[in-house]
Design a protein around this motif. Structure first.
Motif, PDB file in Angstrom:
ATOM      1  N   GLU A 163       0.804  -1.221   0.000  1.00  0.00           N
ATOM      2  CA  GLU A 163       0.000   0.000   0.000  1.00  0.00           C
ATOM      3  C   GLU A 163       0.836   1.271   0.000  1.00  0.00           C
ATOM      4  O   GLU A 163       0.290   2.372  -0.093  1.00  0.00           O
ATOM      5  CB  GLU A 163      -0.922   0.017   1.219  1.00  0.00           C
ATOM      6  CG  GLU A 163      -1.961  -1.085   1.251  1.00  0.00           C
ATOM      7  CD  GLU A 163      -2.794  -1.011   2.521  1.00  0.00           C
ATOM      8  OE1 GLU A 163      -3.609  -0.082   2.633  1.00  0.00           O
ATOM      9  OE2 GLU A 163      -2.604  -1.859   3.402  1.00  0.00           O
ATOM     10  N   GLU A 164       2.147   1.155   0.109  1.00  0.00           N
ATOM     11  CA  GLU A 164       2.994   2.347   0.205  1.00  0.00           C
ATOM     12  C   GLU A 164       2.846   3.217  -1.041  1.00  0.00           C
ATOM     13  O   GLU A 164       3.006   2.751  -2.164  1.00  0.00           O
ATOM     14  CB  GLU A 164       4.461   1.945   0.380  1.00  0.00           C
ATOM     15  CG  GLU A 164       5.367   3.148   0.558  1.00  0.00           C
ATOM     16  CD  GLU A 164       6.840   2.764   0.624  1.00  0.00           C
ATOM     17  OE1 GLU A 164       7.577   3.400   1.381  1.00  0.00           O
ATOM     18  OE2 GLU A 164       7.236   1.823  -0.090  1.00  0.00           O
ATOM     19  N   LEU A 165       2.578   4.502  -0.818  1.00  0.00           N
ATOM     20  CA  LEU A 165       2.306   5.414  -1.925  1.00  0.00           C
ATOM     21  C   LEU A 165       3.618   5.956  -2.507  1.00  0.00           C
ATOM     22  O   LEU A 165       3.981   7.125  -2.330  1.00  0.00           O
ATOM     23  CB  LEU A 165       1.411   6.563  -1.459  1.00  0.00           C
ATOM     24  CG  LEU A 165       0.713   7.377  -2.559  1.00  0.00           C
ATOM     25  CD1 LEU A 165      -0.122   6.472  -3.443  1.00  0.00           C
ATOM     26  CD2 LEU A 165      -0.156   8.454  -1.931  1.00  0.00           C
ATOM     27  N   VAL A 166       4.326   5.072  -3.201  1.00  0.00           N
ATOM     28  CA  VAL A 166       5.576   5.422  -3.877  1.00  0.00           C
ATOM     29  C   VAL A 166       5.534   4.806  -5.269  1.00  0.00           C
ATOM     30  O   VAL A 166       5.114   3.652  -5.434  1.00  0.00           O
ATOM     31  CB  VAL A 166       6.803   4.897  -3.101  1.00  0.00           C
ATOM     32  CG1 VAL A 166       8.082   5.093  -3.910  1.00  0.00           C
ATOM     33  CG2 VAL A 166       6.926   5.613  -1.759  1.00  0.00           C
ATOM     34  N   ALA A 167       5.965   5.568  -6.272  1.00  0.00           N
ATOM     35  CA  ALA A 167       5.948   5.072  -7.657  1.00  0.00           C
ATOM     36  C   ALA A 167       7.187   4.208  -7.900  1.00  0.00           C
ATOM     37  O   ALA A 167       8.161   4.634  -8.519  1.00  0.00           O
ATOM     38  CB  ALA A 167       5.907   6.243  -8.633  1.00  0.00           C
ATOM     39  N   ALA A 183       3.697   1.960 -12.184  1.00  0.00           N
ATOM     40  CA  ALA A 183       4.050   2.708 -10.980  1.00  0.00           C
ATOM     41  C   ALA A 183       3.376   4.071 -10.969  1.00  0.00           C
ATOM     42  O   ALA A 183       2.870   4.529  -9.939  1.00  0.00           O
ATOM     43  CB  ALA A 183       5.562   2.864 -10.893  1.00  0.00           C
ATOM     44  N   GLU A 184       3.348   4.726 -12.125  1.00  0.00           N
ATOM     45  CA  GLU A 184       2.708   6.040 -12.212  1.00  0.00           C
ATOM     46  C   GLU A 184       1.206   5.933 -11.953  1.00  0.00           C
ATOM     47  O   GLU A 184       0.635   6.742 -11.213  1.00  0.00           O
ATOM     48  CB  GLU A 184       2.958   6.667 -13.584  1.00  0.00           C
ATOM     49  CG  GLU A 184       2.340   8.058 -13.714  1.00  0.00           C
ATOM     50  CD  GLU A 184       2.672   8.735 -15.024  1.00  0.00           C
ATOM     51  OE1 GLU A 184       2.183   9.863 -15.243  1.00  0.00           O
ATOM     52  OE2 GLU A 184       3.415   8.144 -15.832  1.00  0.00           O
ATOM     53  N   ARG A 185       0.569   4.923 -12.543  1.00  0.00           N
ATOM     54  CA  ARG A 185      -0.874   4.730 -12.314  1.00  0.00           C
ATOM     55  C   ARG A 185      -1.161   4.494 -10.841  1.00  0.00           C
ATOM     56  O   ARG A 185      -2.103   5.060 -10.275  1.00  0.00           O
ATOM     57  CB  ARG A 185      -1.392   3.549 -13.146  1.00  0.00           C
ATOM     58  CG  ARG A 185      -1.604   3.845 -14.618  1.00  0.00           C
ATOM     59  CD  ARG A 185      -2.439   2.751 -15.279  1.00  0.00           C
ATOM     60  NE  ARG A 185      -1.831   1.428 -15.130  1.00  0.00           N
ATOM     61  CZ  ARG A 185      -0.921   0.929 -15.962  1.00  0.00           C
ATOM     62  NH1 ARG A 185      -0.524   1.637 -17.006  1.00  0.00           N
ATOM     63  NH2 ARG A 185      -0.428  -0.276 -15.766  1.00  0.00           N
ATOM     64  N   PHE A 186      -0.349   3.654 -10.216  1.00  0.00           N
ATOM     65  CA  PHE A 186      -0.549   3.344  -8.797  1.00  0.00           C
ATOM     66  C   PHE A 186      -0.434   4.611  -7.955  1.00  0.00           C
ATOM     67  O   PHE A 186      -1.267   4.865  -7.081  1.00  0.00           O
ATOM     68  CB  PHE A 186       0.474   2.308  -8.338  1.00  0.00           C
ATOM     69  CG  PHE A 186       0.461   2.057  -6.855  1.00  0.00           C
ATOM     70  CD1 PHE A 186      -0.453   1.194  -6.288  1.00  0.00           C
ATOM     71  CD2 PHE A 186       1.357   2.701  -6.014  1.00  0.00           C
ATOM     72  CE1 PHE A 186      -0.476   0.965  -4.914  1.00  0.00           C
ATOM     73  CE2 PHE A 186       1.349   2.492  -4.648  1.00  0.00           C
ATOM     74  CZ  PHE A 186       0.427   1.621  -4.097  1.00  0.00           C
ATOM     75  N   PHE A 187       0.597   5.408  -8.224  1.00  0.00           N
ATOM     76  CA  PHE A 187       0.823   6.605  -7.418  1.00  0.00           C
ATOM     77  C   PHE A 187      -0.305   7.621  -7.615  1.00  0.00           C
ATOM     78  O   PHE A 187      -0.869   8.147  -6.645  1.00  0.00           O
ATOM     79  CB  PHE A 187       2.162   7.245  -7.778  1.00  0.00           C
ATOM     80  CG  PHE A 187       2.479   8.470  -6.971  1.00  0.00           C
ATOM     81  CD1 PHE A 187       3.038   8.365  -5.714  1.00  0.00           C
ATOM     82  CD2 PHE A 187       2.192   9.738  -7.459  1.00  0.00           C
ATOM     83  CE1 PHE A 187       3.321   9.492  -4.956  1.00  0.00           C
ATOM     84  CE2 PHE A 187       2.463  10.878  -6.718  1.00  0.00           C
ATOM     85  CZ  PHE A 187       3.031  10.753  -5.462  1.00  0.00           C
ATOM     86  N   VAL A 188      -0.640   7.903  -8.865  1.00  0.00           N
ATOM     87  CA  VAL A 188      -1.662   8.913  -9.153  1.00  0.00           C
ATOM     88  C   VAL A 188      -3.016   8.489  -8.594  1.00  0.00           C
ATOM     89  O   VAL A 188      -3.722   9.288  -7.952  1.00  0.00           O
ATOM     90  CB  VAL A 188      -1.754   9.176 -10.667  1.00  0.00           C
ATOM     91  CG1 VAL A 188      -2.955  10.055 -10.987  1.00  0.00           C
ATOM     92  CG2 VAL A 188      -0.470   9.821 -11.172  1.00  0.00           C
ATOM     93  N   ASP A 189      -3.401   7.232  -8.808  1.00  0.00           N
ATOM     94  CA  ASP A 189      -4.689   6.751  -8.294  1.00  0.00           C
ATOM     95  C   ASP A 189      -4.723   6.802  -6.771  1.00  0.00           C
ATOM     96  O   ASP A 189      -5.724   7.215  -6.168  1.00  0.00           O
ATOM     97  CB  ASP A 189      -4.958   5.322  -8.776  1.00  0.00           C
ATOM     98  CG  ASP A 189      -5.222   5.243 -10.275  1.00  0.00           C
ATOM     99  OD1 ASP A 189      -5.441   6.304 -10.890  1.00  0.00           O
ATOM    100  OD2 ASP A 189      -5.197   4.120 -10.820  1.00  0.00           O
ATOM    101  N   GLY A 190      -3.626   6.382  -6.145  1.00  0.00           N
ATOM    102  CA  GLY A 190      -3.569   6.393  -4.688  1.00  0.00           C
ATOM    103  C   GLY A 190      -3.593   7.800  -4.128  1.00  0.00           C
ATOM    104  O   GLY A 190      -4.291   8.083  -3.142  1.00  0.00           O
ATOM    105  N   PHE A 191      -2.842   8.692  -4.747  1.00  0.00           N
ATOM    106  CA  PHE A 191      -2.793  10.083  -4.308  1.00  0.00           C
ATOM    107  C   PHE A 191      -4.181  10.722  -4.404  1.00  0.00           C
ATOM    108  O   PHE A 191      -4.659  11.359  -3.458  1.00  0.00           O
ATOM    109  CB  PHE A 191      -1.789  10.843  -5.170  1.00  0.00           C
ATOM    110  CG  PHE A 191      -1.536  12.250  -4.730  1.00  0.00           C
ATOM    111  CD1 PHE A 191      -0.498  12.555  -3.864  1.00  0.00           C
ATOM    112  CD2 PHE A 191      -2.338  13.289  -5.175  1.00  0.00           C
ATOM    113  CE1 PHE A 191      -0.267  13.852  -3.450  1.00  0.00           C
ATOM    114  CE2 PHE A 191      -2.126  14.593  -4.772  1.00  0.00           C
ATOM    115  CZ  PHE A 191      -1.076  14.878  -3.906  1.00  0.00           C
ATOM    116  N   ASN A 192      -4.827  10.543  -5.550  1.00  0.00           N
ATOM    117  CA  ASN A 192      -6.154  11.132  -5.736  1.00  0.00           C
ATOM    118  C   ASN A 192      -7.162  10.583  -4.735  1.00  0.00           C
ATOM    119  O   ASN A 192      -8.019  11.307  -4.215  1.00  0.00           O
ATOM    120  CB  ASN A 192      -6.650  10.878  -7.160  1.00  0.00           C
ATOM    121  CG  ASN A 192      -5.838  11.641  -8.199  1.00  0.00           C
ATOM    122  OD1 ASN A 192      -5.000  12.467  -7.849  1.00  0.00           O
ATOM    123  ND2 ASN A 192      -6.076  11.355  -9.471  1.00  0.00           N
ATOM    124  N   SER A 193      -7.052   9.279  -4.455  1.00  0.00           N
ATOM    125  CA  SER A 193      -7.975   8.648  -3.513  1.00  0.00           C
ATOM    126  C   SER A 193      -7.815   9.236  -2.111  1.00  0.00           C
ATOM    127  O   SER A 193      -8.806   9.532  -1.434  1.00  0.00           O
ATOM    128  CB  SER A 193      -7.732   7.138  -3.486  1.00  0.00           C
ATOM    129  OG  SER A 193      -8.487   6.522  -2.471  1.00  0.00           O
TER     130      SER A 193
END
Length: 661
Positions: free
Chosen positions: A562-566, A577-587
C-alpha cells in the motif's frame, strides 16, 4: 463565509527560509537527530506554515482592520511574531509560544484546533503542531515512522514532569517536560552499555602502539577481497577506494602494501608521501578494479560473479585507536584479525534486501539479506544490544515499582504507570540501538579528512562500500553506542509536552479525517523508497520492541503493497508505478476533502531537486502530478510558496475545499 488565512495572502519567506537553512547545522537536541528518517521538513518551516495556516489574514477581519494601512500593519506584526517563532533558540520559549497560541485562538473561536499529518514520516509537522499547543495526530503506514512519532509526540506528554525512577538519587531538583524520563534513558543506557561490554567486550581488544602503550580501538579498517583473475598470480586482491587513513595536515597516515609469499602485507605509514592519482585505489567507479602488485585489470562484472558465488573475503588493512592527541593509526596485527574470526550467528529478524539497483547495490554482489550487511562480530554486538533492551526494561519496571508507581497498563494500551514507563524507556533505548546500527555495519566507511566514522545512510540508498570501517561500540569516540543514546536523550530533554499527541499506524487512504486540520508532506513520487530503506532498521527494532509495541512491529518487514511510492520494481514498470501513485494520491485527497475542516486550508508540501526544474522555470512532473491530483479530488489551489532549505527546494501548496470556497 470562510475567512482567508494568513498563508493564503503573505508569508515572511526570507526569514522562514533563512531559519530553515540554518537549522541544517543544528545538531544536539534537534529532533531530526532522534533517529534517521528521509527528507524531513525543517522544523522552522513546519512551525511557520502551521501558524499561518491557522491565523486569519487581517483582510478577513474588516471590523478590526478596516483600512489597507491597518491590515498591512497587522500583517507586519504577525510576520514579526513569525520571525521570532522560527528561530531554533526560541523553540522552548513558553512566553513566545503563548503569544502564538493566543493568535491561533483568536482565529478559531477561542480554541486550539487538532492537526493531523497522515504521511507523518520523520514527524516535523506533528511535533510543531504540538509545540504550538495543538492536539497533534500523526499516522503513517511505515512502522519506523510511527515509532519515531510516538517518541516525539505521544510518549513525552504522558510522562511530563515525572522524576526519574533509577536508584542513587536524581541529577536535578525539579524536572520540566520529559527531563526525568530523559535522565532515566541515560542511566539505563549506561547500564545496558556496561552489561554488553561485560558479555562481549573480549571481542574488542585494545591495540598496542609501537611504544608498548595500549589504546582503545575506535574502528578497524577492512577491505573486501576477490581472487585476482590472473592465473599466474592468483592472490587475494583488496578492493580499496583509498589507501589513506588520514589526510589531516600534520597527521597523515596511509596503508602501504607489499606482496610476501603470495599474500598481501599491510603496513601503516605516517607521512604525507602516500599514494596519489591512480595509485591511491584498487577499485574506482567508472574505471573498474586492478590487482595490487601486477596491476591486473578486471571489471565490476567479475566482482559481481565472485560475490554471487560466495568467493569474496576481507583483509584487515589498518586500525584506528584513541589517543590523547587525537587518532592513532596502527598496522593490522594477527591478534586483531583473530578477534573478528568468530562463528556467524543466524538471526531470526532478517529479510531480503530490495532488488531495486537505484537504491540498493549489495544484492548485485550476492549480499541479498540484511544480515549480509554485517560482519560476524557486528551481528553478535547488535543482537546483544537489542536483547539487552528487554532486560533493561525489566530493571526499569522493578525500580519504578520500588518508587511507589502503580503497575498500571502497558504503554500500547494507554497506560501511564510503572509498566508503561518501563515500555517508554525501552522505546528510547531501542532507538539508541537502532542509531548504532547506522554506524555498526559493513557498509560504513572511515572519513579520512574528518577522522570519523561515516554512517551507512550518507544518502537515501545503500551503496556498495569496498573498504569498510568496523566501529567499536564500546569506545568513547565516533560511532560508539553510548554516544547514540546521548543523541536520543538530548532530543527527549527538549521535546515539548504542552499538548497531547497520538501516533498511529495505518494507510492514509483508510483513516478518518473528521474535524481535523490537515498539514502533510506526502511521498515524492519515486524519489525515496521509504519502506525498503526502513527495513534496514526495522529488523533490529522489531527484535527489541516486539513485546513493547506488538501492534506496530507485528509484521516481519515494513508494509510494502500500500505504500504510496511510484516504484517500478513493485508495480510492473514505470507506467504501472505512475498509475498506482496517481490513483492512490487522488484517492487519499478525495477522502480528506470529505472529512477535513472546511474553514481552514489544507497545506501540502512537495520537495523537488533544483535540477528537476525545466529551463523555462516550470517545475517537475511530480509537482504537476500533485497539483492535478488535488484539483481532481475537488480542491482549489489558493496559493503556492517556495520554501527552501540547503538541500532542496520545497514547494508548498495550500488547498481549500471547493465546496466551501
Amino acid at each position: 463565509m470562510t475567512k482567508k488565512k494568513l498563508i493564503e495572502t503573505s508569508l515572511p519567506l526570507e526569514v522562514i527560509n533563512a531559519a530553515s537553512v540554518r537549522e541544517k547545522s543544528i545538531r544536539h537536541g534537534h529532533p531530526s537527530t532522534l533517529h534517521l528518517y528521509w527528507s524531513r521538513k525543517p522544523l522552522a518551516t513546519a512551525r511557520a506554515v502551521l501558524f499561518a495556516q491557522l491565523v486569519d489574514d487581517p483582510a478577513s477581519r474588516p471590523d478590526e482592520f478596516p483600512t489597507v494601512e491597518a491590515q498591512d500593519a497587522e500583517r507586519a506584526r504577525l510576520h514579526a511574531l513569525m520571525g521570532k517563532l522560527v528561530v531554533w533558540e526560541n523553540s522552548l520559549d513558553e512566553n513566545l509560544l503563548g503569544q502564538a497560541r493566543d493568535e491561533i485562538r483568536k482565529s478559531n473561536s477561542g480554541k486550539l484546533p487538532a492537526v493531523l499529518d497522515p504521511f507523518a514520516g520523520g514527524g516535523s509537522i506533528p511535533l510543531e503542531a504540538q509545540r504550538l499547543g495543538l492536539e497533534a495526530h500523526a499516522s503513517d503506514l511505515n512502522p519506523l515512522a510511527v515509532l519515531i512519532n510516538k517518541a516525539l509526540i505521544e510518549i513525552p506528554p504522558r510522562f511530563a514532569g515525572r522524576t526519574p525512577v533509577h536508584p542513587g538519587g536524581n541529577d536535578q531538583a525539579t524536572y520540566q517536560r520529559a527531563e526525568g524520563l530523559a535522565e532515566d534513558v541515560r542511566y539505563y543506557g549506561q547500564w545496558l552499555r556496561d552489561e554488553a561490554e561485560r558479555r562481549i567486550g573480549h571481542l574488542y581488544p585494545k591495540a598496542t602502539a609501537p611504544d608498548g602503550t595500549e589504546h582503545t580501538v575506535i574502528a578497524w579498517k577492512w577491505a573486501r577481497t576477490v581472487k585476482s583473475p590472473n592465473p599466474a598470480n592468483p592472490i587475494e586482491v583488496p578492493l580499496v577506494n583509498s589507501w589513506w587513513l588520514s589526510k589531516k595536515k600534520g597527521k597523515e597516515a596511509w596503508v602501504k602494501t607489499t606482496i610476501q609469499g603470495g599474500q598481501v602485507h599491510y603496513e601503516v605509514v605516517h607521512d604525507a608521501n602516500g599514494p596519489t592519482g591512480d595509485d591511491e585505489w584498487t577499485i574506482k567507479h567508472g574505471k573498474g578494479a586492478k590487482a595490487v602488485g601486477d596491476s591486473t585489470p578486471f571489471d565490476y562484472d567479475y566482482i559481481r560473479e565472485e560475490g554471487i558465488n560466495g568467493r569474496t573475503g576481507s583483509h584487515l588493512i589498518g586500525i584506528v585507536a584513541e589517543n590523547q592527541r587525537g587518532r592513532l593509526y596502527l598496522s593490522p596485527s594477527l591478534e586483531h584479525v583473530n578477534a573478528a574470526q568468530i562463528p556467524r550467528l543466524e538471526v531470526d529478524e532478517d529479510g531480503d534486501i530490495a532488488t531495486n539497483p537505484r537504491w540498493f547495490s549489495p544484492p548485485a554482489y550476492g549480499m541479498t539479506k540484511f544480515s549480509n550487511l554485517f560482519t560476524n562480530r557486528q551481528l553478535v554486538a547488535m543482537t546483544t544490544l537489542s536483547d539487552l533492551v528487554t532486560e533493561a526494561r525489566e530493571r526499569v519496571l522493578a525500580d519504578a515499582l520500588a518508587t511507589g508507581l502503580p503497575k498500571g497498563d502497558r504503554l500500547e494500551d494507554g497506560g501511564s504507570g510503572a509498566r508503561a514507563y518501563a515500555d517508554a524507556v525501552a522505546t528510547y533505548l531501542a532507538l539508541g540501538v537502532s542509531r548504532t546500527v547506522d554506524y555498526s555495519n559493513a557498509m560504513c566507511s572511515w572519513h579520512n579528512t574528518g577522522e570519523k566514522m561515516r554512517n551507512i545512510f550518507s544518502r537515501q540508498a545503500i551503496p556498495m562500500v569496498w573498504d569498510y570501517a568496523e566501529v567499536n561500540p564500546f569506545s568513547d569516540s565516533s560511532g560508539n553506542f553510548l554516544g547514540q543514546v546521548e543523541w536520543v536523550v538530548k532530543v527527549l530533554e527538549r521535546t515539548p509536552t504542552s499538548a497531547e499527541g497520538t501516533a498511529d499506524q495505518g494507510s492514509a487512504s483508510e483513516r478518518d479525517y473528521g474535524d481535523l486540520v490537515i498539514s502533510t508532506d506526502p511521498p515524492y513520487y519515486d524519489n525515496i523508497g521509504y519502506s525498503d530503506l526502513s527495513d534496514f532498521f526495522y529488523v533490529w527494532l522489531r527484535r527489541s520492541l516486539r513485546d513493547v509495541h506488538p501492534q506496530v512491529v507485528g509484521t516481519m518487514l515494513t508494509p510494502k503493497a500500500e505504500e504510496l511510492v511510484a516504484n517500478p520494481y513493485r508495480h510492473d514498470g514505470k507506467a504501472g508505478a505512475e498509475r498506482f501513485f496517481v490513483d492512490g494520491f487522488n484517492s487519499v485527497f478525495h477522502k480528506i476533502r470529505q472529512g477535513a475542516r472546511p474553514d481552514v486550508p489544507m497545506t501540502v508540501y512537495y520537495a523537488y531537486k533544483q535540477q528537476e526544474a525545466k529551463v523555462d522555470g516550470a517545475t517537475s512532473t511530480g509537482w504537476h502530478t500533485l497539483l492535478d491530483g488535488l484539483i481532481n479530488a475537488g480542491w482549489e489551489i489558493t496559493a503556492t510558496w517556495p520554501m527552501r532549505s540547503e538541500l532542496s527546494n520545497r514547494m508548498l501548496s495550500q488547498g481549500t475545499n471547493e465546496a466551501y470556497s
